[in-house]
Motif scaffolding. Structure first.
Motif, PDB file in Angstrom:
ATOM      1  N   THR A  50      65.660  45.622  25.972  1.00 55.49           N
ATOM      2  CA  THR A  50      65.247  44.995  27.320  1.00 55.49           C
ATOM      3  C   THR A  50      63.459  44.919  27.174  1.00 55.49           C
ATOM      4  O   THR A  50      62.942  43.898  27.630  1.00 55.49           O
ATOM      5  N   LEU A  51      62.897  45.921  26.978  1.00 56.85           N
ATOM      6  CA  LEU A  51      61.519  46.060  26.852  1.00 56.85           C
ATOM      7  C   LEU A  51      60.911  45.053  25.714  1.00 56.85           C
ATOM      8  O   LEU A  51      59.959  44.196  25.843  1.00 56.85           O
ATOM      9  N   MET A  52      61.819  44.867  24.530  1.00 57.43           N
ATOM     10  CA  MET A  52      61.581  43.957  23.459  1.00 57.43           C
ATOM     11  C   MET A  52      61.516  42.544  24.175  1.00 57.43           C
ATOM     12  O   MET A  52      60.745  41.517  23.868  1.00 57.43           O
ATOM     13  N   ALA A  53      62.598  42.236  24.852  1.00 56.99           N
ATOM     14  CA  ALA A  53      62.759  40.908  25.398  1.00 56.99           C
ATOM     15  C   ALA A  53      61.526  40.312  26.284  1.00 56.99           C
ATOM     16  O   ALA A  53      61.490  39.339  26.442  1.00 56.99           O
ATOM     17  N   SER A  54      61.047  41.436  27.109  1.00 55.55           N
ATOM     18  CA  SER A  54      60.020  40.833  28.108  1.00 55.55           C
ATOM     19  C   SER A  54      58.704  41.413  27.518  1.00 55.55           C
ATOM     20  O   SER A  54      57.518  41.285  28.368  1.00 55.55           O
ATOM     21  N   ALA A  55      58.354  41.671  26.213  1.00 61.28           N
ATOM     22  CA  ALA A  55      57.156  41.959  25.739  1.00 61.28           C
ATOM     23  C   ALA A  55      56.066  40.734  25.769  1.00 61.28           C
ATOM     24  O   ALA A  55      56.464  39.737  25.269  1.00 61.28           O
ATOM     25  N   GLU A  56      54.820  41.043  26.214  1.00 61.94           N
ATOM     26  CA  GLU A  56      53.989  39.838  26.295  1.00 61.94           C
ATOM     27  C   GLU A  56      53.644  39.378  25.036  1.00 61.94           C
ATOM     28  O   GLU A  56      53.346  38.199  24.678  1.00 61.94           O
ATOM     29  N   GLU A  57      53.351  40.366  23.895  1.00 64.05           N
ATOM     30  CA  GLU A  57      52.992  40.057  22.826  1.00 64.05           C
ATOM     31  C   GLU A  57      54.167  39.467  22.127  1.00 64.05           C
ATOM     32  O   GLU A  57      53.743  38.928  20.777  1.00 64.05           O
TER      33      GLU A  57
ATOM     34  N   ALA B 274      56.148  40.917  17.334  1.00 65.50           N
ATOM     35  CA  ALA B 274      55.088  41.674  17.157  1.00 65.50           C
ATOM     36  C   ALA B 274      55.423  43.166  17.566  1.00 65.50           C
ATOM     37  O   ALA B 274      55.119  44.121  17.186  1.00 65.50           O
ATOM     38  N   TYR B 275      56.170  43.181  18.959  1.00 62.33           N
ATOM     39  CA  TYR B 275      56.687  44.434  19.507  1.00 62.33           C
ATOM     40  C   TYR B 275      57.492  44.979  18.472  1.00 62.33           C
ATOM     41  O   TYR B 275      57.468  46.451  18.426  1.00 62.33           O
ATOM     42  N   PHE B 276      58.455  44.263  17.754  1.00 63.45           N
ATOM     43  CA  PHE B 276      59.336  45.134  16.960  1.00 63.45           C
ATOM     44  C   PHE B 276      58.670  45.837  15.917  1.00 63.45           C
ATOM     45  O   PHE B 276      58.810  47.055  15.417  1.00 63.45           O
ATOM     46  N   ILE B 277      57.802  45.083  14.998  1.00 63.27           N
ATOM     47  CA  ILE B 277      57.099  45.644  14.068  1.00 63.27           C
ATOM     48  C   ILE B 277      56.236  46.797  14.556  1.00 63.27           C
ATOM     49  O   ILE B 277      56.144  47.887  13.975  1.00 63.27           O
ATOM     50  N   ARG B 278      55.548  46.611  15.666  1.00 65.03           N
ATOM     51  CA  ARG B 278      54.603  47.797  16.227  1.00 65.03           C
ATOM     52  C   ARG B 278      55.356  49.082  16.409  1.00 65.03           C
ATOM     53  O   ARG B 278      55.037  50.025  16.081  1.00 65.03           O
ATOM     54  N   THR B 279      56.406  48.843  16.898  1.00 59.49           N
ATOM     55  CA  THR B 279      57.068  50.078  17.245  1.00 59.49           C
ATOM     56  C   THR B 279      58.156  50.489  16.246  1.00 59.49           C
ATOM     57  O   THR B 279      58.450  51.664  16.344  1.00 59.49           O
ATOM     58  N   SER B 280      58.213  50.066  15.284  1.00 52.74           N
ATOM     59  CA  SER B 280      58.837  50.621  13.941  1.00 52.74           C
ATOM     60  C   SER B 280      58.020  51.904  13.520  1.00 52.74           C
ATOM     61  O   SER B 280      58.470  52.596  12.622  1.00 52.74           O
ATOM     62  N   VAL B 281      56.672  51.789  13.742  1.00 52.17           N
ATOM     63  CA  VAL B 281      55.750  52.921  13.361  1.00 52.17           C
ATOM     64  C   VAL B 281      56.374  54.032  14.333  1.00 52.17           C
ATOM     65  O   VAL B 281      56.345  53.966  15.394  1.00 52.17           O
TER      66      VAL B 281
ATOM     67  N   ILE C  69      51.172  45.059   9.403  1.00 59.19           N
ATOM     68  CA  ILE C  69      51.851  44.286  10.344  1.00 59.19           C
ATOM     69  C   ILE C  69      51.460  42.540  10.392  1.00 59.19           C
ATOM     70  O   ILE C  69      52.259  41.789  10.412  1.00 59.19           O
ATOM     71  N   GLU C  70      50.155  42.558  10.038  1.00 56.28           N
ATOM     72  CA  GLU C  70      49.719  41.083  10.082  1.00 56.28           C
ATOM     73  C   GLU C  70      50.251  40.462   8.822  1.00 56.28           C
ATOM     74  O   GLU C  70      50.733  39.322   9.116  1.00 56.28           O
ATOM     75  N   LEU C  71      50.286  41.038   7.770  1.00 63.68           N
ATOM     76  CA  LEU C  71      51.017  40.378   6.647  1.00 63.68           C
ATOM     77  C   LEU C  71      52.408  39.927   6.848  1.00 63.68           C
ATOM     78  O   LEU C  71      52.954  39.152   6.231  1.00 63.68           O
ATOM     79  N   VAL C  72      53.134  41.179   7.320  1.00 59.24           N
ATOM     80  CA  VAL C  72      54.821  40.866   7.657  1.00 59.24           C
ATOM     81  C   VAL C  72      54.409  39.713   8.596  1.00 59.24           C
ATOM     82  O   VAL C  72      55.689  38.993   8.599  1.00 59.24           O
ATOM     83  N   ARG C  73      53.689  39.586   9.510  1.00 59.52           N
ATOM     84  CA  ARG C  73      53.827  38.719  10.760  1.00 59.52           C
ATOM     85  C   ARG C  73      53.614  37.241  10.138  1.00 59.52           C
ATOM     86  O   ARG C  73      54.394  36.202  10.210  1.00 59.52           O
ATOM     87  N   ARG C  74      52.683  37.256   9.160  1.00 65.82           N
ATOM     88  CA  ARG C  74      52.517  35.671   8.690  1.00 65.82           C
ATOM     89  C   ARG C  74      53.641  35.415   7.650  1.00 65.82           C
ATOM     90  O   ARG C  74      53.807  34.366   7.582  1.00 65.82           O
ATOM     91  N   ALA C  75      54.402  36.246   7.196  1.00 64.59           N
ATOM     92  CA  ALA C  75      55.466  35.876   6.150  1.00 64.59           C
ATOM     93  C   ALA C  75      56.696  35.676   6.984  1.00 64.59           C
ATOM     94  O   ALA C  75      57.579  35.164   6.386  1.00 64.59           O
ATOM     95  N   THR C  76      56.671  35.967   8.139  1.00 66.12           N
ATOM     96  CA  THR C  76      57.821  36.037   8.869  1.00 66.12           C
ATOM     97  C   THR C  76      58.122  34.877  10.009  1.00 66.12           C
ATOM     98  O   THR C  76      59.162  34.381  10.284  1.00 66.12           O
ATOM     99  N   VAL C  77      56.909  35.035  10.807  1.00 64.73           N
ATOM    100  CA  VAL C  77      57.100  33.957  11.928  1.00 64.73           C
ATOM    101  C   VAL C  77      56.729  32.633  11.720  1.00 64.73           C
ATOM    102  O   VAL C  77      55.866  32.283  11.026  1.00 64.73           O
TER     103      VAL C  77
END
Lengths: 185, 185
Positions: A70-77, A81-88, A177-185
Motif C-alpha cells: 500500500t505504501l509503495m503504491a502511493s509513494a511520491e518518489e 525508487a521506493y522499492f530499491i530504497r526500502t530493500s536496504v 540505487i542510481e545505477l539500478v534505476r538507470r538500467a531498469t526504468v
DNA sequence: GTCTATATAGCGATAGAC
DNA sequence: GTCTATCGCTATATAGAC
C-alpha cells in the motif's frame, strides 16, 4: 481485527528475535518463553504447538507485506525508487519478519518458503508496470534479493540495532540505487 | 593432501544432501549415517562430533571455491562473463556446497556464515579489476547473491536434479546476463 | 575401522492446580 | 490466562566388543 492479547505479541516478538540472532535451532519453546517473560505452559496457551508459532509469525509477515504494498503504491518518489530504497535493511518490522521467515525456510519449513515466494511475487507484480521489460524486473528483484540475503547472513550490530553485512552503505548505496534505476526504468 | 578415506567422503556427501533436501534439523547423525551406509559409531570414528562434520563440509567448500577462482582466472570468455554465467545454479559440487553452507549459516553456525563471507570476498577481489567501478562490482555481486538466495529457497527438482526457484531461465537468463554485463563492464 | 549398546540431556507437548 | 510438574521421544556422544 480487534487487537490481540499483549502476551501473544510478546511471544511472537521473542520468537522472531531469537530466530534472527541465534538461528532456528536455538529458538526453542523454552528459550522463547523465557525471552517473552512467560512460562512454557503460558506460551502454549497462546500457541498450541511450535508449528502454530511459526504460522502466527508468517501471518504477521503477510500483514506487514500487505501494508508495504500500500505504501509503495502511493509513494511520491515512484514505486521503483521506493522499492530499491526500502530493500536496504533498516531493521524495521517488515525487515525482521522477512529475515526470520528466511531462517525458517532454510530450516525446512515449507510454509515459510511458500510465504516468501508469495510476498516476492506480489512485489514483482506491483513493480512490473513500472519497469521497461521483464529482464529489468528480474534485475531489480535479484538485487533486492541479494541485499536481503547478505543481511540475513550478517550479524545484528550491537551499536545500531541494524544488521551488518557486506552490503554497501551511504554514498555507495546511493550510487548503486542510481545505477539500478538507470538500467531498469 | 593424499586422498581421504572413501567412507569419510560418503558421509560428507550424505550430510550435504540432507541439508539441501530437508534442512538442518533433519541432518542428524543417525540420518546422515544411514544415508552414507555406515552406523552412527562408524560415522563418529571419522568425525568426532557434529561440529566436526560441519567443519569438514566447510573445508570442502573452501577447496571447491579455490578451484573455481582458478578456473575463473583463466576463462577465455573473461572473468565477469564466467562469474555471471556460473552464478546460475546447475547443481554442481560448488553449488551444492554453497547451499548447504547457507543452510548451516542460517541455522546459527557462525563458522558457516564466516566461510561464506570469505568466499564472497575472494570472488569480489578477483572481479574488482575487471569492472568499471565499485558500484558496478556491488551490482554484480548482489545479482549473483540474489540468484543463489532464490535457489537456496527453492526445492530440488526431481526431474532435472537441479534447483527450481523463481529465477529466470533460458532466453530470459541470457538477456539478464547481457543487461548486467552492459551495466558493469 | 566399524559395529552395538547405552548414558545423558534437551525438546515438544500434556495434565492439572491456581 | 498463567503456572509447575512430568511424560515420551529423539538427539549427541561415549564405551567397549569385534
Amino acid at each position: 481485527m480487534s487487537r490481540p492479547p499483549l502476551a501473544r505479541e510478546r511471544v511472537l516478538d521473542a520468537f522472531q528475535a531469537i530466530l534472527i540472532d541465534d538461528g532456528e535451532r536455538t529458538a526453542t519453546l523454552a528459550a522463547t518463553a523465557e525471552a517473552a517473560g512467560v512460562s512454557k505452559g503460558g506460551l502454549l496457551y497462546h500457541f498450541a504447538s511450535r508449528d502454530d508459532l511459526v504460522t502466527g509469525m508468517l501471518e504477521r509477515l503477510e500483514a506487514l507485506a500487505q501494508e508495504d504494498l500500500t505504501l509503495m503504491a502511493s509513494a511520491e518518489e515512484g514505486e521503483v525508487a521506493y522499492f530499491i530504497r526500502t530493500s536496504v535493511m533498516e531493521g524495521d518490522d517488515l525487515d525482521r519478519a522477512l529475515i526470520a521467515a528466511a531462517r525458517l525456510a532454510q530450516a525446512g519449513f515449507p510454509t515459510a518458503a511458500e510465504m516468501l515466494r508469495q510476498v516476492r511475487e506480489a512485489w514483482a507484480a506491483a513493480l512490473r508496470p513500472h519497469v521497461r521489460d521483464e529482464t529489468a524486473l528480474n534485475l531489480l528483484m535479484l538485487v533486492s534479493d541479494g541485499l536481503y540475503y547478505n543481511n540475513a547472513l550478517g550479524r545484528v550490530d550491537a551499536e545500531t540495532g541494524g544488521l551488518a553485512g557486506p552490503v554497501p552503505t551511504g554514498d555507495d548505496m546511493t550510487a548503486l540505487i542510481e545505477l539500478v534505476r538507470r538500467a531498469t526504468v
